[in-house]
Design a protein around this motif. Structure first.
Motif, PDB file in Angstrom:
ATOM      1  N   GLU A 223       1.048  -1.175   0.213  1.00  0.00           N
ATOM      2  CA  GLU A 223       0.038  -0.095  -0.659  1.00  0.00           C
ATOM      3  C   GLU A 223       0.857   1.648   0.232  1.00  0.00           C
ATOM      4  O   GLU A 223       0.494   2.022  -1.053  1.00  0.00           O
ATOM      5  CB  GLU A 223      -0.881   0.237   1.196  1.00  0.00           C
ATOM      6  CG  GLU A 223      -2.238   1.065   1.278  1.00  0.00           C
ATOM      7  CD  GLU A 223      -3.455   1.258  -0.328  1.00  0.00           C
ATOM      8  OE1 GLU A 223      -4.051   1.894  -0.512  1.00  0.00           O
ATOM      9  OE2 GLU A 223      -3.306  -0.090  -0.202  1.00  0.00           O
ATOM     10  N   GLY A 224       2.214   0.981   0.798  1.00  0.00           N
ATOM     11  CA  GLY A 224       2.287   2.253   1.222  1.00  0.00           C
ATOM     12  C   GLY A 224       3.195   2.414  -0.577  1.00  0.00           C
ATOM     13  O   GLY A 224       3.823   4.191  -0.683  1.00  0.00           O
ATOM     14  N   MET A 225       2.919   1.971  -1.877  1.00  0.00           N
ATOM     15  CA  MET A 225       3.889   2.287  -2.576  1.00  0.00           C
ATOM     16  C   MET A 225       3.145   2.392  -3.694  1.00  0.00           C
ATOM     17  O   MET A 225       3.187   3.259  -5.169  1.00  0.00           O
ATOM     18  CB  MET A 225       4.739   1.000  -3.866  1.00  0.00           C
ATOM     19  CG  MET A 225       5.511  -0.384  -2.330  1.00  0.00           C
ATOM     20  SD  MET A 225       6.273  -1.025  -3.468  1.00  0.00           S
ATOM     21  CE  MET A 225       6.515  -1.159  -5.208  1.00  0.00           C
ATOM     22  N   ARG A 226       1.428   2.704  -3.098  1.00  0.00           N
ATOM     23  CA  ARG A 226       1.641   2.757  -4.760  1.00  0.00           C
ATOM     24  C   ARG A 226       0.639   3.978  -4.526  1.00  0.00           C
ATOM     25  O   ARG A 226       0.698   4.581  -3.356  1.00  0.00           O
ATOM     26  CB  ARG A 226      -1.405   2.041  -3.811  1.00  0.00           C
ATOM     27  CG  ARG A 226      -0.666   0.612  -4.048  1.00  0.00           C
ATOM     28  CD  ARG A 226      -1.849  -0.228  -3.711  1.00  0.00           C
ATOM     29  NE  ARG A 226      -3.282   0.732  -4.120  1.00  0.00           N
ATOM     30  CZ  ARG A 226      -4.833   0.210  -4.165  1.00  0.00           C
ATOM     31  NH1 ARG A 226      -4.884  -1.047  -3.625  1.00  0.00           N
ATOM     32  NH2 ARG A 226      -5.324   0.586  -4.308  1.00  0.00           N
ATOM     33  N   THR A 227      -0.194   4.419  -5.742  1.00  0.00           N
ATOM     34  CA  THR A 227      -0.173   6.156  -5.470  1.00  0.00           C
ATOM     35  C   THR A 227      -2.274   6.475  -5.526  1.00  0.00           C
ATOM     36  O   THR A 227      -2.846   8.047  -5.636  1.00  0.00           O
ATOM     37  CB  THR A 227       0.465   6.222  -7.480  1.00  0.00           C
ATOM     38  OG1 THR A 227      -0.579   6.067  -8.197  1.00  0.00           O
ATOM     39  CG2 THR A 227       1.488   6.520  -7.363  1.00  0.00           C
ATOM     40  N   TYR A 235      -1.527  12.745   5.551  1.00  0.00           N
ATOM     41  CA  TYR A 235      -0.704  11.900   5.436  1.00  0.00           C
ATOM     42  C   TYR A 235      -1.136  10.033   6.061  1.00  0.00           C
ATOM     43  O   TYR A 235       0.388   9.097   5.893  1.00  0.00           O
ATOM     44  CB  TYR A 235       0.491  11.930   6.774  1.00  0.00           C
ATOM     45  CG  TYR A 235       0.977  13.608   6.241  1.00  0.00           C
ATOM     46  CD1 TYR A 235       1.786  13.752   5.089  1.00  0.00           C
ATOM     47  CD2 TYR A 235       0.234  14.473   7.075  1.00  0.00           C
ATOM     48  CE1 TYR A 235       1.090  15.163   5.311  1.00  0.00           C
ATOM     49  CE2 TYR A 235       0.392  15.952   7.119  1.00  0.00           C
ATOM     50  CZ  TYR A 235       1.382  16.149   5.640  1.00  0.00           C
ATOM     51  OH  TYR A 235       1.892  17.574   5.754  1.00  0.00           O
ATOM     52  N   LEU A 236      -2.153   9.707   6.602  1.00  0.00           N
ATOM     53  CA  LEU A 236      -2.294   8.664   6.789  1.00  0.00           C
ATOM     54  C   LEU A 236      -3.188   7.892   5.724  1.00  0.00           C
ATOM     55  O   LEU A 236      -4.694   8.097   5.054  1.00  0.00           O
ATOM     56  CB  LEU A 236      -3.078   8.320   8.195  1.00  0.00           C
ATOM     57  CG  LEU A 236      -2.274   8.760   9.575  1.00  0.00           C
ATOM     58  CD1 LEU A 236      -3.378   8.462  10.822  1.00  0.00           C
ATOM     59  CD2 LEU A 236      -0.758   7.572   9.859  1.00  0.00           C
ATOM     60  N   ARG A 237      -2.479   6.591   5.348  1.00  0.00           N
ATOM     61  CA  ARG A 237      -3.391   5.334   4.481  1.00  0.00           C
ATOM     62  C   ARG A 237      -4.342   4.871   5.631  1.00  0.00           C
ATOM     63  O   ARG A 237      -4.191   4.271   5.846  1.00  0.00           O
ATOM     64  CB  ARG A 237      -2.813   4.865   4.045  1.00  0.00           C
ATOM     65  CG  ARG A 237      -1.516   5.820   2.673  1.00  0.00           C
ATOM     66  CD  ARG A 237      -0.313   5.221   1.865  1.00  0.00           C
ATOM     67  NE  ARG A 237       0.981   6.006   1.912  1.00  0.00           N
ATOM     68  CZ  ARG A 237       0.818   5.772   0.115  1.00  0.00           C
ATOM     69  NH1 ARG A 237       0.098   5.067  -0.974  1.00  0.00           N
ATOM     70  NH2 ARG A 237       1.744   6.452  -0.583  1.00  0.00           N
ATOM     71  N   MET A 238      -5.723   4.671   4.614  1.00  0.00           N
ATOM     72  CA  MET A 238      -6.361   3.875   5.482  1.00  0.00           C
ATOM     73  C   MET A 238      -6.288   1.919   5.743  1.00  0.00           C
ATOM     74  O   MET A 238      -6.252   1.970   6.370  1.00  0.00           O
ATOM     75  CB  MET A 238      -7.596   4.713   4.581  1.00  0.00           C
ATOM     76  CG  MET A 238      -8.808   3.538   5.829  1.00  0.00           C
ATOM     77  SD  MET A 238      -9.341   4.522   6.906  1.00  0.00           S
ATOM     78  CE  MET A 238     -10.412   3.280   8.402  1.00  0.00           C
ATOM     79  N   SER A 243      -4.523  -2.466   8.262  1.00  0.00           N
ATOM     80  CA  SER A 243      -3.138  -3.646   8.357  1.00  0.00           C
ATOM     81  C   SER A 243      -3.323  -3.628   9.871  1.00  0.00           C
ATOM     82  O   SER A 243      -2.804  -4.453  10.367  1.00  0.00           O
ATOM     83  CB  SER A 243      -2.443  -3.177   7.091  1.00  0.00           C
ATOM     84  OG  SER A 243      -3.289  -3.358   6.119  1.00  0.00           O
ATOM     85  N   VAL A 244      -2.621  -2.882  10.195  1.00  0.00           N
ATOM     86  CA  VAL A 244      -1.463  -2.807  11.765  1.00  0.00           C
ATOM     87  C   VAL A 244      -2.720  -2.763  12.401  1.00  0.00           C
ATOM     88  O   VAL A 244      -2.377  -3.306  13.626  1.00  0.00           O
ATOM     89  CB  VAL A 244      -0.674  -1.110  11.820  1.00  0.00           C
ATOM     90  CG1 VAL A 244      -0.407  -1.018  13.470  1.00  0.00           C
ATOM     91  CG2 VAL A 244       0.072  -0.443  11.154  1.00  0.00           C
ATOM     92  N   VAL A 245      -3.817  -2.394  12.556  1.00  0.00           N
ATOM     93  CA  VAL A 245      -4.764  -2.607  13.706  1.00  0.00           C
ATOM     94  C   VAL A 245      -5.117  -3.842  13.734  1.00  0.00           C
ATOM     95  O   VAL A 245      -5.586  -4.170  14.430  1.00  0.00           O
ATOM     96  CB  VAL A 245      -5.942  -1.910  12.925  1.00  0.00           C
ATOM     97  CG1 VAL A 245      -7.333  -2.237  14.128  1.00  0.00           C
ATOM     98  CG2 VAL A 245      -5.948  -0.241  13.741  1.00  0.00           C
ATOM     99  N   LEU A 246      -5.787  -4.657  12.160  1.00  0.00           N
ATOM    100  CA  LEU A 246      -5.738  -5.583  12.068  1.00  0.00           C
ATOM    101  C   LEU A 246      -5.046  -7.212  12.487  1.00  0.00           C
ATOM    102  O   LEU A 246      -4.728  -7.821  13.351  1.00  0.00           O
ATOM    103  CB  LEU A 246      -6.274  -6.562  10.794  1.00  0.00           C
ATOM    104  CG  LEU A 246      -7.448  -5.758  10.142  1.00  0.00           C
ATOM    105  CD1 LEU A 246      -7.695  -6.181   8.269  1.00  0.00           C
ATOM    106  CD2 LEU A 246      -8.854  -6.643  11.070  1.00  0.00           C
ATOM    107  N   ILE A 247      -3.959  -7.010  11.713  1.00  0.00           N
ATOM    108  CA  ILE A 247      -2.092  -7.068  12.704  1.00  0.00           C
ATOM    109  C   ILE A 247      -2.286  -7.532  14.339  1.00  0.00           C
ATOM    110  O   ILE A 247      -2.528  -8.593  14.829  1.00  0.00           O
ATOM    111  CB  ILE A 247      -1.395  -7.130  12.448  1.00  0.00           C
ATOM    112  CG1 ILE A 247      -1.048  -7.146  10.919  1.00  0.00           C
ATOM    113  CG2 ILE A 247       0.128  -8.197  13.116  1.00  0.00           C
ATOM    114  CD1 ILE A 247       0.658  -6.739  10.742  1.00  0.00           C
ATOM    115  N   LEU A 248      -2.732  -6.584  15.245  1.00  0.00           N
ATOM    116  CA  LEU A 248      -2.304  -6.510  16.282  1.00  0.00           C
ATOM    117  C   LEU A 248      -3.439  -6.896  16.904  1.00  0.00           C
ATOM    118  O   LEU A 248      -3.545  -8.026  17.689  1.00  0.00           O
ATOM    119  CB  LEU A 248      -1.732  -4.789  17.146  1.00  0.00           C
ATOM    120  CG  LEU A 248      -1.184  -4.306  16.360  1.00  0.00           C
ATOM    121  CD1 LEU A 248      -1.011  -2.604  17.008  1.00  0.00           C
ATOM    122  CD2 LEU A 248       0.375  -4.809  17.384  1.00  0.00           C
TER     123      LEU A 248
END
Length: 272
Positions: A223-227, A235-238, A243-248
């Motif tokens: 996702e960090g590579m997408r435009t 600044y925050l990609r949803m 993803s971070v919330v789901l992993i934790l």
């Protein structure tokens, strides 16, 4: 620099002015193949084919609706000005996290009505979900969306990509990272991994939670590579936040269920 090669036509079939788009065909194909994998496994695990098909007949449209709602919400500035486009799903615009919300909500209701274990059903579905995602990303390829930032043709050629992929990544006079391909390959590997993990007889629920962790980990970096990311703030990609919330959350659920003894039943154990 022009390639001299037109992009792939988004319309696969034109019958009497009725257009059938590649995007729709690919998404549906992924769903059908995933369904076939899940139905076979559901019968092995003691959930009848008819019961599972009943779930899919409800869950598939609900998941698509939630996938579209999720996407439209975070693109509302555009859709507020173009309301007729809200229902133009064939043009793209389905968010996988919306699919997960729809599928989980449907499962929560369905398992209560049918008296089936939520985690058993989720484990059966996990490989099918990631397989469908892997195939579905090729719909983004046809639509020339879900790509990354600009690169050179030489960069793409050094990846030993087929020419049809390189040519399709030529958009508006520039070449772009084929992030759709990165995620598709990540998901195909995930499908194989989950199919192998079935044989290890994991604790019930942990196959699905492994899927959540695995997919979210890869999605965060891709996702960090997408435009074209859906943005939570400037600044925050949803997708990265989710993803971070789901992993934790998945890790916490695994720990909690083991601690409380809720995960003592194994994947291959009988019982609903």
């Amino acid at each position: 620099m022009e390639t001299g090669i037109a992009p792939i036509d988004r319309v696969a079939i034109n019958i009497g002015g009725i257009h059938i788009y590649w995007y729709s065909i690919i998404i549906l194909s992924g769903a059908i193949l995933g369904l076939w994998v899940a139905v076979r496994e559901s019968e092995r695990r003691g959930i009848g084919k008819d019961t599972f098909l009943d779930f899919v007949l409800i869950g598939f449209p609900v998941s698509l609706i939630f996938a579209r709602i999720y996407y439209v919400i975070f693109k509302w500035e555009y859709y507020a000005e173009h309301p007729s486009k809200i229902f133009a799903i064939r043009e793209g615009g389905l968010a996988i996290h919306g699919v997960l919300v729809g599928a989980i909500l449907t499962m929560l209701v369905f398992v209560k009505v049918r008296n089936i274990s939520f985690w058993k059903l989720a484990d059966i579905l996990a490989p099918s979900l990631i397989l469908s995602q892997a195939i579905g990303r090729w719909g983004n390829f046809i639509n020339q969306e879900a790509h990354g930032g600009p690169v050179t043709r030489e960069f793409l050629e050094n990846l030993y990509l087929p020419q049809f992929i390189i040519n399709q990544m030529y958009i508006g006079g520039k070449y772009f990272h084929p992030t759709f391909l990165y995620e598709s390959l990540w998901n195909f590997v995930g499908f194989i991994l989950l199919m192998l993990l079935r044989r290890l007889n994991l604790r019930r629920g942990e196959l699905f939670l492994t899927y959540i962790i695995y997919y979210s980990f890869g999605r965060f970096f891709i996702e960090g590579m997408r435009t074209d990311s859906l943005m939570l703030t400037e600044y925050l990609r949803m997708a990265q936040v989710i993803s971070v919330v789901l992993i934790l959350t998945a890790i916490l659920i695994i720990w909690y269920r083991r601690k409380k003894g809720y995960a003592d039943i194994r994947y291959l154990d009988n019982g609903m």
